[in-house]
Design an enzyme around this catalytic site. Structure first.
Site, mmCIF file in Angstrom:
data_model
loop_
_atom_site.group_PDB
_atom_site.id
_atom_site.type_symbol
_atom_site.label_atom_id
_atom_site.label_comp_id
_atom_site.label_asym_id
_atom_site.label_seq_id
_atom_site.Cartn_x
_atom_site.Cartn_y
_atom_site.Cartn_z
ATOM 1 N N GLU A 41 2.139 1.735 -3.261
ATOM 2 C CA GLU A 41 1.433 2.028 -3.795
ATOM 3 C C GLU A 41 1.383 4.055 -4.101
ATOM 4 O OE1 GLU A 41 -2.624 4.143 -3.284
ATOM 5 O OE2 GLU A 41 -3.113 1.875 -2.941
ATOM 6 N N HIS B 241 0.918 -1.190 -0.206
ATOM 7 C CA HIS B 241 0.064 -0.174 -0.172
ATOM 8 C C HIS B 241 1.118 1.318 0.046
ATOM 9 C CE1 HIS B 241 -3.079 2.386 2.346
ATOM 10 N NE2 HIS B 241 -3.570 2.696 0.974
#
Length: 739
Positions: free
Chosen positions: A27, A24
């Site tokens: 990203e 995450h």
């Protein structure tokens, strides 16, 4: 608009054990400039300048990036965007800032009961299974703990990007009005430099049955953030993605979630035990991946339903046993198949950025010929495939999760990451023994009858009046008016009907507003069963408690739309409220108002509008009116007063003739038998003119457990007319703005 989306076949399942949330975090970090375009926020600035936007999300086994922009800037935007997958800078100085951004998302998610349920459920997986990982990441896992353990997060980010952001894991979808040849040429030119490390794709398919543990088949009690009682029954099945052509879980969910006669929810509503039921698999990475597929049934309970939650669960198990006994039904499968096919063939154009997102993810899941249809159509009836899934949905394999504010103080356990209070116990012996045996079926439960609302006539009607650019008024008198427009642009066999029944009694007091909310909620409840078949046949309806009247909206295939509209008006004309139903919704409305007041953004809006609008009643006043007590007699008196004098304003648009539209309007007005308004209702909004200076209003949040705040900046401009603009930003727990 033009848009593009790229899906990478890697997600939070690949997080290293010592850095939860790294996928995450990456990203976020890849957008911090590239070697070709080094400006840290250059891409976002470029998109904003040219009417675009971007987003990204990390799932269990996939990460998706998407953007849209004006067509004339598409190629340049595509090149800027591609550089994040070719040579991202991932500036080391930006790490702390982006950790705060990740932590903000985590803080915003913490008050969400759905996220809390997911994290609690994930904690039940076997210890070494990736489902037990903390996929969100926060400041603790990405900054504090790595520093304590001397972990170089920047180095690990680089390693993760190099290992997993590889071209052979990626699928790309682009949408624009350029020719396919031109788009292919651009993609080859721009994306050919994306590195390919040739390494095998992460594979978790050998880690099956993550929830086959003693801790799973138990009763979990949880304290929710919102005031709600809910029961969720969950099964973890073998992965079902390979059966996408049959979609066994969709077939089962369609029956479980049915709301017509003989359904689970119909029975629960009659007992006043439940308000809503949702069943199935959401097809997110949490619900479906290469290690398992979830099938869950979530039931919103009334106070009485909460007290009888074991009986509620028993009714669910009886329905499932009936399905297992009868076996998969070809008639029902083909009915669902026809409904899904109609929806697919006549679907409205979706937002391009959402469409490319769906397509690039489908490219990871289905063969080429099913990229566009694999997630939507039901291709073939295979009863043996459905039966295998059905047989697994037994009580002894189920997990029960019961949410209620009444569990406060009785749940000594805390989920590690979201701090959710919960407890765990064995299912009561009486029920455990009953469900382990050959328990009786419930004779009131049965399969749905044939659906009379499924459209079969898709012919386009011939216009019976001149074409117009905008709707025109074809009827006007002292009891109402009707606006009409024939669709000769999109040429699809659908229509939209909207009626606004305006009444002066609604805004007389907070009590009347509450009675009006109750009236609409109970009317929706009364319609739920008879109108459900229309709903599943893509005939949408919505009843809205407007500021000055009841708004009735129906849309869908015009062939059977009058049937649905007539049904709604019939139930409105013959409205009734059973005492137990009234009590159930009065109690639910109390919870609804409370749940509005504990959300900073809704409380702030309520206070702002209370300051600005003339004659506005606040949610707190409505909440107090419910607490003061209401009766069925008061409700029926209000409804009688509401229906006695009305002004009906209607709009019919789409594949109807003006003659049919007028006829429908007249018949419905006759059915309702209302008189004209004795006084005009001021439906225009009037606001206070603010003095020419700055004003600051501070509102203390009513939810002490919510670390989030909100700022609303309101501008008022008077230039012979009124215009206002509102920008809203969420603030994280540390006070930083989250864009």
């Amino acid at each position: 608009e033009t848009s593009s989306a790229l899906c990478i076949g890697v997600g939070s399942f690949s997080d290293p054990n010592d850095l939860p949330g790294l996928a995450h975090f990456l990203e976020h970090m890849v957008f911090m400039g590239s070697e070709k375009y080094p400006s840290e926020n250059g891409f976002d600035a470029f998109l904003k300048k040219h009417g675009g936007s971007d987003n990204a999300s990390t799932d269990c086994e996939r990460t998706i990036f998407q953007f849209d922009v004006q067509r004339k800037r598409f190629k340049e935007a595509l090149d800027r965007w591609a550089q994040f997958f070719i040579c991202p800078l991932m500036i080391e100085d930006a790490i702390d800032r982006e950790v705060e951004a990740v932590d903000s998302e985590y803080q915003l998610a913490k008050p969400s009961d759905s996220h809390r349920k997911e994290m609690l459920f994930g904690s039940l997986a076997k210890p070494n299974h990736p489902m037990s990982k903390f996929c969100w990441g926060n400041a603790q896992t990405l900054k504090t703990e790595p520093r304590e353990k001397n972990i170089n997060v920047y180095k690990r980010l680089r390693e993760f990007w190099k290992r997993y952001y590889s071209a052979h894991y990626m699928t790309l979808a682009v949408q624009s009005k350029e020719s396919l040849d031109t788009l292919e040429e651009w993609v080859r030119e721009i994306f050919s430099q994306v590195p390919n490390n040739g390494k095998p794709k992460p594979d978790f398919s050998d880690q099956l049955s993550p929830f086959e543990t003693p801790a799973f088949n138990k009763l979990y009690r949880m304290v929710p953030v919102r005031k709600v009682h809910a029961l969720t029954i969950t099964w973890a099945l073998p992965p079902q993605e390979k059966h996408y052509r049959v979609k066994p879980l969709h077939y089962i969910a369609w029956l479980i979630g049915h709301e017509g006669t003989g359904s689970i929810l119909s029975m629960l509503r009659r007992k006043c035990w439940a308000l809503a039921l949702f069943g199935g698999n959401s097809e997110t990475g949490f619900d479906q991946n290469t290690t398992y597929s979830i099938f869950s049934i979530s039931i919103t309970l009334t106070d009485e339903g909460f007290q009888n939650f074991y009986e509620v669960a028993h009714l669910v198990f009886q329905y499932l046993k009936m399905l297992q006994t009868l076996g998969p039904q070809q008639r029902i499968y083909e009915e669902i198949q026809k409904i899904e096919a109609n929806e697919f063939h006549y679907q409205e154009q979706t937002d391009p950025i959402e469409y490319v997102e769906d397509i690039c993810e489908n490219m990871q899941l289905f063969p080429k010929e099913d990229f566009l249809t694999g997630d939507q159509l039901m291709f073939e009836f295979k009863p043996e495939v459905i039966s295998v899934a059905l047989k697994l949905l037994t009580p002894e394999k189920a997990n029960l999760l019961l949410l209620s504010p009444e569990h406060e103080g009785q749940c000594p356990l805390r989920e590690k990451w979201f701090g959710t209070q919960y407890s765990v116990e064995d299912i009561q012996q009486h029920w455990r023994e009953l469900w382990a045996g050959d328990f009786d079926l419930n004779p009131s439960l049965h399969l749905p009858a044939e659906n009379k609302f499924i459209a079969t006539d898709f012919t386009l009607k011939t216009s019976d009046c001149p074409d117009t650019e905008y709707p025109v008024r074809i009827m006007n008198n002292d009891r109402g008016c009707l606006w009409y427009k024939k669709d000769n642009k999109f040429k699809i066999p659908k229509a939209y009907v909207r009626f606004h029944l305006i009444s002066p009694v609604i805004q007389k007091s907070p009590k009347n507003l509450v009675l009006f909310d109750l009236f609409v909620n109970i009317l929706v409840h009364n319609l739920a069963e008879p109108a459900y078949e229309a709903d599943v046949a893509q005939l949408e309806y919505k009843l809205v408690a407007g500021e000055h009247g009841l708004v009735i909206k129906v849309k869908g295939f015009n062939h059977k739309l009058p049937l649905l509209f007539n049904l709604i008006v019939d139930y409105l004309a013959d409205f009734s409220a059973a005492p137990d139903v009234f009590s159930m919704f009065a109690e639910q409305l109390k919870k609804t108002y409370f749940n509005i007041l504990i959300k900073p953004e809704k409380l702030g809006k309520d206070v702002r509008l209370l300051i600005l609008e003339h004659s506005r009643w606040s949610t707190i006043q409505k909440y107090q009116a419910v607490l003061d007590g209401l009766s069925v007699e008061e409700l029926m008196e209000f409804v009688s007063s509401f229906k006695s004098e009305l002004y009906a304003e209607g709009l019919v648009q789409g594949n109807f003739t003006s003659t049919v539209s007028l006829l429908t309007f007249y018949i419905r007005c006759i059915k309702l038998q209302f008189k004209k308004l004795s006084v005009e209702v001021p439906v225009l909004f009037r606001v206070v003119e603010l003095p020419q200076k700055h004003h600051l209003c501070k509102v203390k949040s009513l939810n002490k457990g919510d670390a989030n705040s909100e700022v609303t900046v309101y501008y008022q401009v008077k230039l012979f007319w009124f215009r206002s603009a509102k920008w809203t930003r969420h603030l994280d727990a540390h006070g930083g703005a989250m864009l």
